[in-house]
Motif scaffolding. Structure first.
Motif, PDB file in Angstrom:
ATOM      1  N   GLU A 176     -20.052  30.655 -49.355  1.00 43.90           N
ATOM      2  CA  GLU A 176     -19.018  29.787 -49.921  1.00 43.90           C
ATOM      3  C   GLU A 176     -17.631  30.320 -49.592  1.00 43.90           C
ATOM      4  OE1 GLU A 176     -17.746  27.838 -54.239  1.00 43.90           O
ATOM      5  OE2 GLU A 176     -19.381  29.300 -54.120  1.00 43.90           O
ATOM      6  N   GLU A 182     -21.253  22.912 -46.110  1.00 45.55           N
ATOM      7  CA  GLU A 182     -21.950  22.620 -47.365  1.00 45.55           C
ATOM      8  C   GLU A 182     -23.403  22.232 -47.123  1.00 45.55           C
ATOM      9  OE1 GLU A 182     -21.278  19.830 -51.341  1.00 45.55           O
ATOM     10  OE2 GLU A 182     -19.664  20.090 -49.868  1.00 45.55           O
ATOM     11  N   GLN A 185     -25.247  25.413 -47.165  1.00 45.86           N
ATOM     12  CA  GLN A 185     -25.278  26.018 -48.495  1.00 45.86           C
ATOM     13  C   GLN A 185     -26.284  25.335 -49.408  1.00 45.86           C
ATOM     14  OE1 GLN A 185     -21.489  27.040 -50.390  1.00 45.86           O
ATOM     15  NE2 GLN A 185     -20.412  26.526 -48.494  1.00 45.86           N
TER      16      GLN A 185
END
Length: 262
Positions: A176, A182, A185
């Motif tokens: 992050e 994203e 993640q």
């Protein structure tokens, strides 16, 4: 964890190691997972040449897309990042045609999965030798020193391991901070070695959060009988894998010959 300081520390460590080894930079296999994304981001942050290599073998398109998204983002952010793509699918298939035919089994599936990892290791060292680079490992602490969830001389065959002292939750925190896409993640961790949708948790039988907990309990001297229910199940899974995979975690045994026999 002081995430910015940890990122700075690893970046400095990587740069110092490369300069002391008198090599130009790093090569990293990028899979579309969080570990390789964080590792390649840290290598890129050194300012030294960083080659990101994508090596699909019958890879799921979602994994390919994430890897390509990450590499494109790194190249936009860092002028020292370059990329290469080596589709090893045909090499893998050729390997299967020249080995003796055996009946389908779980042992065969695992042997072929490990073969994929070893083909990738060979490819990374080809580029490392060609360009004077170090192969940067992408294993985290739980994988490397907890359950041994990697292939010996596959993704375990590296020159240095920048994130191997970080558990998975810490790797995510770094991801992050380092602005890893994203999509990576949020993706379920998978080694992608079986050509299907199975995740790391499917293979291991426990999540990384659970394994981190078990690792802490082992360090605290706990035993399986100290727990019940799911905790006992997870701890037993962890201890079993930690035990059977010790051969990956300790130095290669050498048969020492007594002086009187020489």
């Amino acid at each position: 964890m002081n995430t910015p300081k940890v990122a700075e520390h690893i970046t400095s460590w990587l740069k110092d190691y490369a300069e002391n080894a008198k090599v130009k930079g790093f090569v990293v296999g990028v899979s579309g997972g969080i570990d390789s994304a964080v590792t390649s981001s840290l290598c890129a942050s050194t300012g030294l040449p960083t080659l990101c290599v994508e090596m699909p073998i019958h890879q799921a398109q979602s994994q390919v897309n994430r890897a390509q998204e990450h590499i494109a983002q790194l190249k936009e952010r860092f002028s020292n990042v370059s990329e290469a793509r080596v589709n090893l699918t045909s090499t893998f298939e050729d390997f299967k045609t020249v080995t003796p035919e055996v009946e389908q089994s779980a042992q065969l599936d695992l042997a072929l999965a490990n073969t994929r990892a070893r083909l990738r290791m060979t490819t990374l060292y080809y580029f490392a030798g060609l360009h004077g680079l170090l192969v940067a490992g992408t294993g985290n602490k739980v994988e490397d020193f907890g359950v041994g969830f990697y292939t010996k001389y596959g993704d375990g065959g590296v020159d240095l391991s920048p994130i191997a002292d970080l558990v998975k939750s810490e790797v995510y925190a770094l991801g992050e901070y380092l602005k890893v896409p994203e999509s990576i993640q949020k993706a379920q961790p998978t080694d992608g070695l079986f050509g299907d949708s199975r995740t790391d948790e499917d293979q291991i039988g426990a999540s990384y959060d659970e394994l981190e907990w078990a690792m802490k309990m082992q360090d605290a001297g706990k035993k399986a009988d100290d727990f019940s229910g799911r905790e006992k199940e997870v701890f037993s899974i962890y201890i079993r894998l930690n035990t059977i995979n010790q051969h990956k975690m300790i130095p290669i045994p050498v048969c020492e010959i007594p002086n009187e026999l020489k």
